[in-house]
Enzyme design. Sequence first.
Site, short mmCIF file in Angstrom:
data_model
loop_
_atom_site.label_atom_id
_atom_site.label_comp_id
_atom_site.label_asym_id
_atom_site.label_seq_id
_atom_site.Cartn_x
_atom_site.Cartn_y
_atom_site.Cartn_z
CG PHE A 29 -0.27 0.32 2.53
CD1 PHE A 29 0.01 1.62 2.92
CD2 PHE A 29 0.07 -0.70 3.40
CE1 PHE A 29 0.64 1.90 4.14
CE2 PHE A 29 0.69 -0.44 4.62
CZ PHE A 29 0.98 0.87 4.98
CE LYS A 33 -3.04 -8.64 -4.01
NZ LYS A 33 -3.57 -7.76 -2.91
CD GLU A 36 -5.51 -6.49 0.51
OE1 GLU A 36 -5.37 -7.23 1.51
OE2 GLU A 36 -4.66 -6.47 -0.43
CB SER A 47 5.18 -7.08 6.87
OG SER A 47 4.46 -8.28 6.66
CB CYS A 106 10.95 -0.55 3.45
SG CYS A 106 11.40 -0.33 1.72
CD GLU A 120 8.92 -1.96 8.50
OE1 GLU A 120 9.44 -1.34 7.56
OE2 GLU A 120 8.39 -3.08 8.36
#
Length: 492
Positions: free
Chosen positions: A157, A181, A184, A234, A289, A390
């Site tokens: 995202f 993909k 969402e 992640s 990140c 994180e």
Amino acid sequence: MGSTETQSEHEPARNYVNGGWRTPAEEGLDIINPATGAHLSTVPFTSREEVDEVVATARDAFEDWSRRPVEERIQPLFRFKQLLEERQDEIARTLVQDHGKTLKEARGELRRGIENVEVACGIPTTMQAGHLPNAAPAIDETAVRKPLGVFAAITPFNFPGMIPLWFLPYAVATGNSFVLKPSEQDPLTAQRLFELIDEAGFPDGVINLINGGVDTVNALIEHDDVAGISFVGSTPVAELIYEKAAANGKRVQAQGGAKNHIIVTESADLEFAAEKTVSSACACAGERCLANDVVLVEESVYGEFADLVVTIAEDQTVGNGLDEDTDIGALISREHEQRVRNYIQTGIEEGATLLRDGRDVTVAGHEGGNFLGPTVFGDVTEDMVISREEIFGPVLGLSPVADLDSAIERLNNSKFGNAASLFTTSGVDANAFKHEAEAGNLGVNVGTVGPMAFFHFGGRKASFFGDLHAQGEDMIHFYTDKTIYIERWPDA
């Protein structure tokens, strides 16, 4: 190429398959503007049966596409690049509403994505392998790169405009077909990108878009006709996808999470270092990140540096990313905002010194938004959760260290190895950092270590699973395999 229709406001997110738009069959999620709480759209999910159909379409398209001359394959990419340039601001505004970051950050993200399209247009040169005449008596040998089939990318995202372009241009330029993909949580940016892909003139089935969740991802990973998987997200999910995709016989590159460090030496330009530190930790609301959110500062300048950081953090404006004055936009969701708040509370309970609390921020007229201001902790020790895990929010931890060696040792103790930065005016310190710091992206007097598209995006330890990274030459190797052609023509 299908029609050039565009998505209407509030229309459900759609798949793009075989050159046309389709609405997936399964119920999915609502898409909410992170800054306002307003309902933007819905995203239906793609069933396993629909995934089978998409992959079959892509596989059929590969048979023709892979045989086309490389010069022909890059022509739609040139057109796609031009369309991205022309529509950049329009897509950036969609990205802001979709994700929550600032308009400046969205424009910068798209610029980085466009750079990858530019590099992929150089495939006629970069895809060349090698030739050696007389490798043996009267024998010539040639290495020939060949595409492999259908590749898929599962993207996160936090950079919905850039990260799909880490993969898509290289996959199709090398002769493969491709399935994206997207996350969402903010799929509308991908919709805009695919409207341009449709307009650019790629043959039907070469590039496809599917929306969905975990079941959709599993269907791609387990599909026999998918040759490889790219993932960014992640660390726990990256490791799982790496293991599962490899077990299913696929090429896989899985970029995981991070806990990046900045080292500030006593010789550094402290004001410059503080400015870049706050920017690195808080840009994109810390949801990236490459955020450097642990700062190891030599004891002799720790107090002065901490004061500078707090002052700069206080000057940051939190608000709707569409407002030009905003420095820090909204977090992606209410659930993620609460997760970051929980980390802040954990830091307090662990005994870190709260130098600046960003939890009480309010944005007038946007009471439904997911906002946090920059939060700064001091005296963060290595064993604290906020130093090890994180956070993915605008939270920064400062720690005094005795010297550069102590700082590098602590950096290297992290299970992550995505990025690190050093601020110094000493060439000796910079050289030691370059050779001893264990991270895939290193910067000296650079706040955020983001490689240009013609270099690969590094990552080590729990930050990356695989051996070929995103961007640059690594992508050529990932999307092709070498066939060795051995040739002898004896005298008749």
